[in-house]
Enzyme design. Structure first.
Site, short mmCIF file in Angstrom:
data_model
loop_
_atom_site.label_atom_id
_atom_site.label_comp_id
_atom_site.label_asym_id
_atom_site.label_seq_id
_atom_site.Cartn_x
_atom_site.Cartn_y
_atom_site.Cartn_z
N PHE B 157 6.96 17.57 6.47
CA PHE B 157 5.57 18.04 6.45
C PHE B 157 5.47 19.56 6.35
O PHE B 157 4.65 20.19 7.03
CB PHE B 157 4.82 17.60 7.72
CG PHE B 157 4.56 16.12 7.82
CD1 PHE B 157 4.33 15.35 6.68
CD2 PHE B 157 4.52 15.49 9.06
CE1 PHE B 157 4.07 13.99 6.78
CE2 PHE B 157 4.27 14.13 9.17
CZ PHE B 157 4.05 13.38 8.02
N ILE B 158 6.33 20.17 5.55
CA ILE B 158 6.32 21.63 5.50
C ILE B 158 5.34 22.11 4.41
O ILE B 158 5.54 21.85 3.22
CB ILE B 158 7.74 22.19 5.25
CG1 ILE B 158 8.70 21.67 6.31
CG2 ILE B 158 7.70 23.72 5.20
CD1 ILE B 158 8.23 21.87 7.76
N ARG B 269 -33.24 18.69 -3.08
CA ARG B 269 -33.46 17.25 -3.19
C ARG B 269 -34.86 16.89 -2.70
O ARG B 269 -35.25 17.25 -1.60
CB ARG B 269 -32.40 16.54 -2.33
CG ARG B 269 -32.63 15.07 -2.10
CD ARG B 269 -32.32 14.27 -3.33
NE ARG B 269 -32.44 12.84 -3.06
CZ ARG B 269 -32.43 11.92 -4.00
NH1 ARG B 269 -32.32 12.27 -5.27
NH2 ARG B 269 -32.54 10.65 -3.69
N GLU B 365 -0.33 22.49 13.12
CA GLU B 365 -0.06 23.62 14.03
C GLU B 365 -0.41 23.25 15.47
O GLU B 365 -1.01 24.02 16.20
CB GLU B 365 -0.79 24.89 13.56
CG GLU B 365 0.09 25.60 12.54
CD GLU B 365 -0.40 26.99 12.20
OE1 GLU B 365 -0.77 27.18 11.05
OE2 GLU B 365 -0.40 27.86 13.08
#
Lengths: 263, 386, 332
Positions: B157-158, B269, B365
């Site tokens: 997972f780098i 909208r 992280e």
């Protein structure tokens, strides 16, 4: 060390400018000013030439009112080394002949080995200032440059587009090139460039500085005059039938295409 | 948005990043997301715009100006407003540079930082298959061999994996010593014995590369070790203290970008003959979204400035920044889809991508559960000290 | 105000752009207009023609209502270059003093006419779409600026000749039918100018949008085409209809079509007989490059899109659904 002069024009976002139908004057309030997009390609090419030559100086030059200094600051942020504003009240109201005259005098002072400009400006769309500048200087001219293959202080080999093909030319320098969009992808103003541009002093050269004959500049030096401006004829909003399914829409459209299709 | 009294330099940095994001990233983000294409040319443009080195000191070719972390956060936020996936190439490169800034000696800084400031991409590698939230379980080994080391193992997972040139890699130099047995190394792409494995196909941040790093008898000189042997986890912890506000900024940018789109759409909208933004229910939703975004921004900026001022232990504030901003990003992006209604769920509109991109910020992280552990641990420590 | 100079005795000139002895299609258009202006002023109409094959092209010009054709075939004019062309035109104009010089606003015309204008120290108006003689006998030149949002009438009161480049395909070509005009070969120029430019290669090609600029039928797509797949459909449609493919800036920026396909203010300006716009909302920048098309048909999901304000006919529908159905309908 080659000096490269890049001609810039500050223009309004032309697509937003309109004519007031009543007064027949330009409505440009609130329309953002920008550097003519074609000129950004000229600037980028100038910076790339300097990088290829391993040195030199790119000077951005613009004739215009004091606000045009903003366009020159943008040029500094995008990699120009120096900038000069050609500014004086006697330059106002210039057509292409009088504009190119003032630019030619600036070129006389800067003594560039190469002048680059955009193919045309998006406001007036004339494409005449670059060629006329070359004529005042009696320098070779190449318009619609799509690639600078080689460049040295004495010579350049360029590719340019004409209507029926691509021409490769070897040109003695100094010369004037006008460039088309495909020549490069202009870099964005860098952080350090913006910082430098913010602090830079931009000298203003007027008719005395340039040794210009006021009769050759501005309104007085312009053979052409705008007699009138007016909005283009209005178009009627076209017919818009409703179609239920895509197939139905396609059938209607195919019929319309057959009807309008050029022989 | 509040006035955070940015310096002149920082204001220009933000303006530079904003123009770059709008001109270069906006037109391609949907395609890069769909094709999972790594944005090398965009990172080159980031470097050409002098933004690659905003967190690197001037003596190493950057323009940190004494506020490296704040600068990193500002640029990450601005890029993430347009695309959180493409912005990650920048943010992850910074993450790869931080160990060098924190633990590198003068020679090491001179060797790698100027290259990174000029646009060499970086990456940081800790995670392994069996060492996610528990890094001490890592298996990658660096064995002393003469005047160098031999690395063996696989990282997983780098971010920026396979694409980056300069990798800060954590490996065990002495497994016996546990948390004191790891060291940090710099490995350059192309080093013999260093290769890449599988690239992940992901839910979000798809323009970012997430890949395995494989070390097979990869020999490194001792000069590639950052700090002393055994200081690896300390370096990693300090790195996270500085980098987590950056992840927070990525989340913040994603949230702010989604909010801006939601407001724009709600004004445009029309239903029942009037713009949907005239409904109080929707107004309150937008008000809550905006309040959360601004609170996240205030927390991140305060933390980043504190770190830049030399905070000794910013761990709690860093964890709060990351945790709070990423939770905000998830809520705000999901609510933004709700504002868009049916088309918000369609891939034709950019808003669903914001929610997909937001999710990872709660995970990497350190998951937000780990962040809360850190925050709680700091609370307990602080209370015990009194 | 300066007094208008006496009418140039050389009359009205139309520059006879030619290649290998054949006139450029814009020349008969200019001859038609030039004839009208000359008659209005009571002056002759002359066509100077330069380069290799000039004499043949001059004869072609004389098959139209032209009083005089002036071919110049000196070697320095064989390969087109703005310096010798401008010098030659200015030299001839200096001797014969025309009142008006018109040239096509082609790549060549827009390059060398400005140089000639400087040599003659006179005014030049670019890319005119209207020309008429005003009551005070001035040439009133109408051109578009600001991306087609503004029209301006330009005059050149005090200097002669009055010069203009004229947009191709605006004026109707002159009827065939000579009026017994003379052919008068120009004597070679005194000293050939110094050569500062050499042609190394000539690569004839129509790629890069050249086909697009002159196309009679254009099939254009925008953001509403969804992606490269949508553009592949448009390419098939263009081929089916024998048209050229074009794109809006949004589609080019997204990488769905190459930059040389971009129509608009900073791209190519087109004026086809039929312009088909699919999934293009019609930002002002785009309209600036195509609004002058003879006939515009548009398909766009949003019925309020600005493209419908220039379209002669439109459908509020999803272009991505309509195009495949259209291909079937056209029997592809």
């Amino acid at each position: 060390m080659m000096e490269i002069m890049v001609c810039l024009k500050q223009v309004p976002d032309a697509a937003e400018v309109r004519v007031d139908p009543a007064t027949r004057t330009l409505m440009r309030q609130g329309v953002a000013a920008m550097v003519n997009p074609f000129d950004l390609h000229a600037l980028e090419e100038g910076v790339r030439c300097r990088e290829r030559l391993g040195g030199g100086r790119v000077t951005a030059v613009s004739m215009g009112p004091p606000q045009a200094a903003e366009a020159l600051r943008e040029a500094l942020a995008r990699g120009a080394d120096a900038a000069v504003l050609l500014g004086s009240r006697v330059f106002a109201g210039a057509d292409t002949l009088a504009t190119s005259r003032v630019l030619a005098l600036a070129a006389g002072k800067l003594a560039p080995g190469l002048i680059l400009a955009g193919k045309q400006a998006i406001d007036a769309d004339t494409g005449q200032v670059g060629p006329e500048l070359a004529a005042w200087l009696d320098w070779p001219l190449v318009c619609y440059v799509a690639k600078i293959r080689e460049i040295s202080p004495a010579r350049a080999v360029v590719e340019r587009r004409l209507d029926s093909g691509r021409e490769v030319l070897e040109v003695d320098l100094p010369a004037v090139f006008t460039v088309i969009r495909e020549i490069n992808e202009p870099r964005l103003p860098s952080f350090k460039g913006r910082l430098r541009a913010k602090k830079a002093a931009i000298p203003v050269w007027d008719e005395r500085e340039l040794g210009a004959d006021p009769a050759e500049t501005g309104l007085a030096g312009s053979p052409t005059a705008v007699a009138e401006i007016f909005p283009p004829p209005r178009r009627e909003r076209g017919e818009m039938p409703t179609a239920g399914t895509p197939a139905e829409a396609a059938r209607l459209l195919a019929g319309k295409i057959r009807e309008c299709r050029p022989a | 948005m509040l006035d955070y009294f940015l310096s002149e330099e920082q204001s220009l940095m933000v303006a530079t990043a904003r123009e770059l994001a709008e001109r270069k990233i906006l037109p391609v983000r949907a395609r890069y997301d769909e094709e999972e294409r790594f944005p090398h040319e965009i990172f080159r443009a980031i470097a050409e715009a002098d933004l690659a080195g905003v967190y690197i000191p001037e003596e190493y070719g950057g323009s940190a100006g004494g506020s490296p972390i704040m600068n990193m956060c500002l640029v990450t936020e601005e890029l993430s407003k347009i695309c959180g996936g493409i912005a990650l190439s920048f943010a992850s490169s910074a993450l790869g540079a931080l160990p060098i800034l924190i633990a590198g000696d003068e020679e090491q800084k001179r060797r790698w930082l100027p290259r990174m400031a000029a646009g060499a991409l970086g990456a940081f590698a800790i995670t392994e298959a069996d060492a996610g939230s528990d890094p001490v379980a890592m298996r990658t080994l660096a064995v002393r061999d003469g005047d160098g080391y031999v690395l063996n193992g696989t990282k997983m997972f780098i971010t920026n994996g396979g694409e980056a040139e300069i990798y800060s890699v954590l490996a065990m130099t002495d497994r016996e010593k546990g948390a004191r047995g790891a060291s940090c190394f710099v490995v350059e792409k192309g080093a013999p014995g260093f290769g890449f494995g599988r690239k992940e196909s992901k839910m979000g941040i798809r323009a970012s590369a997430t890949r395995e790093l494989i070390f097979q008898d990869c020999r490194l000189p001792a000069a590639n070790r950052l700090g002393r042997e055994g200081s690896g986890f300390m370096t990693a912890m300090k790195t996270f203290d500085s980098s987590r506000p950056g992840v927070g900024s990525q989340a913040l940018g994603i949230a702010a970008g989604a909010l801006a789109l939601a407001i724009g759409y709600a004004r445009e909208r029309k239903q029942f003959g009037r713009p949907i933004i005239s409904n109080q229910g929707l107004q309150w939703m937008l008000a809550d979204m905006a309040t959360q975004v601004e609170a996240a921004r205030a927390l991140i900026y305060a933390t980043a400035r504190w770190i830049d001022a030399g905070a000794k232990r910013p761990t709690m504030a860093s964890a709060m920044s990351k945790c709070f901003a990423s939770d905000v990003a998830m809520r705000v992006t999901i609510d933004a889809i709700q504002v868009f209604g049916g088309v918000g769920y369609s891939k034709e509109y950019p808003i669903e991508k914001y929610a997909r991109d937001a999710k990872i910020t709660q995970i990497y992280e350190g998951t937000n559960q780990i962040q809360r552990d850190e925050i709680a641990l700091a609370l307990i420590r602080e209370a015990a000290r009194k | 105000m300066r007094e208008a100079p006496a009418a140039g005795p050389g009359g009205v000139w139309v520059f006879g752009e030619q290649e290998e002895g054949r006139l450029h299609p814009v020349v008969p258009e200019l001859i038609g207009k030039g004839r009208e202006l000359a008659d209005r002023l009571g002056l002759p109409l002359a066509v100077p023609v330069f380069g290799r094959g000039a004499e043949a092209a001059a004869r072609e010009a004389l098959a139209h209502p032209v009083d005089l054709a002036i071919p110049a075939e000196d070697p320095e004019l064989w390969i087109y270059s703005p310096e010798p062309y401008a010098a030659r035109l200015a030299g001839l104009a200096g001797e014969r003093r025309p009142e008006i010089i018109l040239a096509g606003a082609t790549a060549i015309g827009r390059e060398f006419l400005p140089r000639a204008a400087v040599l003659l120290k006179t005014g030049l108006t670019a890319d005119c779409v209207g020309l008429e003689i005003s009551p005070d006998r001035l040439l009133r030149q109408t051109c578009l600026s600001f991306g087609g949002n503004v029209m301006a009438a330009i005059v050149c009161p005090g200097r002669r000749p009055q010069m203009a480049t004229v947009r191709p395909r605006v004026f109707r070509p002159a009827e065939k039918g000579g009026r017994g005009g003379r052919l008068e070969t120009a004597p070679p120029a005194a000293g050939p100018p110094a050569v500062r430019k050499r042609r190394l290669e000539w690569l004839p090609e129509t790629a890069g949008g050249a086909d697009l600029a002159g196309a009679d039928l254009v099939v254009a797509g925008g953001r509403g085409m969804g992606g490269p797949k949508g553009f592949a459909l448009l390419e098939r449609l263009a081929r089916r209809l024998g048209g050229a493919l074009a794109a809006s800036r949004a589609a080019v920026d997204a990488g769905w079509a190459p930059p040389d396909r971009q129509v608009g203010q900073t791209g190519i300006t087109v004026r086809p007989k039929l312009y088909l716009a699919f999934g293009i909302s019609g930002a002002a920048h785009h309209l600036a490059g195509m609004a002058d098309s003879d006939r515009i048909l548009a398909v766009n999901r949003d019925p309020g899109a600005p493209i419908f304000s220039v379209a002669a006919w439109g459908l509020a529908a999803d272009a991505l659904e309509v195009v495949p159905a259209l291909l079937r309908e056209l029997g592809e």
